[in-house]
Design a protein around this motif. Structure first.
Motif, PDB file in Angstrom:
ATOM      1  N   ILE A   7     -61.953  -9.099  46.552  1.00  0.00           N
ATOM      2  CA  ILE A   7     -61.222 -10.110  47.317  1.00  0.00           C
ATOM      3  C   ILE A   7     -60.259 -10.808  46.365  1.00  0.00           C
ATOM      4  O   ILE A   7     -60.659 -11.219  45.266  1.00  0.00           O
ATOM      5  CB  ILE A   7     -62.188 -11.127  47.939  1.00  0.00           C
ATOM      6  N   ILE A   8     -59.023 -10.958  46.784  1.00  0.00           N
ATOM      7  CA  ILE A   8     -58.016 -11.613  45.960  1.00  0.00           C
ATOM      8  C   ILE A   8     -57.687 -12.969  46.568  1.00  0.00           C
ATOM      9  O   ILE A   8     -57.279 -13.055  47.740  1.00  0.00           O
ATOM     10  CB  ILE A   8     -56.727 -10.775  45.854  1.00  0.00           C
ATOM     11  N   GLN A   9     -57.885 -14.000  45.773  1.00  0.00           N
ATOM     12  CA  GLN A   9     -57.538 -15.356  46.204  1.00  0.00           C
ATOM     13  C   GLN A   9     -56.102 -15.672  45.820  1.00  0.00           C
ATOM     14  O   GLN A   9     -55.669 -15.319  44.729  1.00  0.00           O
ATOM     15  CB  GLN A   9     -58.457 -16.368  45.518  1.00  0.00           C
ATOM     16  N   PRO A  10     -55.365 -16.355  46.707  1.00  0.00           N
ATOM     17  CA  PRO A  10     -53.975 -16.703  46.372  1.00  0.00           C
ATOM     18  C   PRO A  10     -53.930 -17.713  45.228  1.00  0.00           C
ATOM     19  O   PRO A  10     -54.876 -18.428  44.960  1.00  0.00           O
ATOM     20  CB  PRO A  10     -53.419 -17.302  47.648  1.00  0.00           C
TER      21      PRO A  10
ATOM     22  N   TRP B 136     -52.231  -9.197  45.201  1.00  0.00           N
ATOM     23  CA  TRP B 136     -52.921  -9.319  46.478  1.00  0.00           C
ATOM     24  C   TRP B 136     -53.167  -7.946  47.113  1.00  0.00           C
ATOM     25  O   TRP B 136     -54.152  -7.729  47.812  1.00  0.00           O
ATOM     26  CB  TRP B 136     -52.132 -10.210  47.452  1.00  0.00           C
TER      27      TRP B 136
ATOM     28  N   SER C 188     -58.708 -14.448  41.407  1.00  0.00           N
ATOM     29  CA  SER C 188     -57.433 -15.074  41.757  1.00  0.00           C
ATOM     30  C   SER C 188     -56.286 -14.133  41.428  1.00  0.00           C
ATOM     31  O   SER C 188     -56.340 -13.378  40.440  1.00  0.00           O
ATOM     32  CB  SER C 188     -57.265 -16.381  40.987  1.00  0.00           C
ATOM     33  N   GLU C 189     -55.262 -14.183  42.252  1.00  0.00           N
ATOM     34  CA  GLU C 189     -54.093 -13.345  42.002  1.00  0.00           C
ATOM     35  C   GLU C 189     -53.509 -13.667  40.630  1.00  0.00           C
ATOM     36  O   GLU C 189     -53.353 -14.842  40.265  1.00  0.00           O
ATOM     37  CB  GLU C 189     -53.042 -13.554  43.086  1.00  0.00           C
TER      38      GLU C 189
ATOM     39  N   THR D   1     -64.608 -11.793  43.684  1.00  0.00           N
ATOM     40  CA  THR D   1     -63.425 -12.559  44.076  1.00  0.00           C
ATOM     41  C   THR D   1     -62.649 -12.927  42.822  1.00  0.00           C
ATOM     42  O   THR D   1     -63.218 -13.479  41.876  1.00  0.00           O
ATOM     43  CB  THR D   1     -63.810 -13.830  44.847  1.00  0.00           C
TER      44      THR D   1
END
Lengths: 114, 117
Positions: free
Chosen positions: B114-117, B83, B14-15, B12
């Motif tokens: 997985i990309i977190q906003p 994203w 972050s963007e 995971t």
């Protein structure tokens, strides 16, 4: 034009049936493949076919048989389907003579056995 | 026999953050290495490949990978993820049968990004 095309994209059938998935490539490649992707996304080679030479992954049940009418086509025929055959099947091709091993994939055929 | 290990099943990020996906291979000769990406419900798309020469290879979508023979690694990197990079990433090594033709790719088990906003 799609380079490697598979049909059907989705296939739902009953246990015990026989089904086929077709694959065609318009890249002029010499070698074609079938891969199986299971529910955990693991990709495993089933067959490679080059100049009428078939290389079979020994773990593939003999209910699975590839059929190649010509260099541009490699179809996958499955007899007596079982629940465990449910997966996404990918066709791919490569230009053998350049020995780079790069594969071009179709979009996959999702088989669901009920 | 050749093999590929992707030690991270899920990652995971972050963007906008940087990304590194790990890949280790086992192959007797000089490997031909690949990274493919699979978006949900799609087929596999080639990101980049290494055959020989410069050990840092550039690919599509801003990805790069570095081949390190001493570590048997071919890690994928991107300085700033978007994203749309959320997908499954596969590392692979090529092999050939005795006749000299390509014998397909051996894939790692994939890393789900997985990309977190």
């Amino acid at each position: 034009d799609t380079a490697v095309s598979q049909t059907p994209k989705y296939l739902v059938t009953q246990m015990g049936n026989d089904k086929s998935i077709k694959c065609e490539q318009n890249l002029g490649h010499d070698t074609m493949y079938w891969y199986k992707q299971d529910s955990k996304k693991f990709l495993k080679i089933m067959f490679s076919y080059n100049n009428k030479e078939l290389i079979i992954n020994e773990t593939v049940p003999n209910r699975f048989s590839p059929k190649s009418p010509d260099k541009a086509h490699l179809n996958l025929h499955i007899n007596s389907l079982e629940l465990g055959d449910s997966a996404v099947y990918f066709c791919a091709s490569s230009l053998s003579v350049d020995n780079t091993g790069e594969l071009f994939f179709g979009e996959g055929s999702r088989l669901t056995v009920l | 026999a050749q093999s590929v290990t992707q030690p991270d099943i899920h990652i995971t990020v972050s963007e906008g953050a940087s990304l590194e996906l790990r890949c280790n291979y086992s192959y007797g000769a000089t490997p031909y290495l690949f990274w493919y990406v699979q978006s949900p419900g799609q087929g596999l798309q080639l990101l980049l490949k290494y055959f020989s020469g410069d050990t840092l290879v550039q690919g599509i979508k801003g990805f790069e990978a570095e081949f390190k023979r001493s570590q048997s690694s071919f890690n994928l990197r991107k300085p700033s993820v978007h994203w749309s990079d959320a997908a499954e990433y596969f590392c692979a090594v090529a092999s050939w049968y005795s006749g000299g033709g390509a014998d397909g790719l051996t894939f790692g088990k994939g890393t789900h990004l997985i990309i977190q906003p």
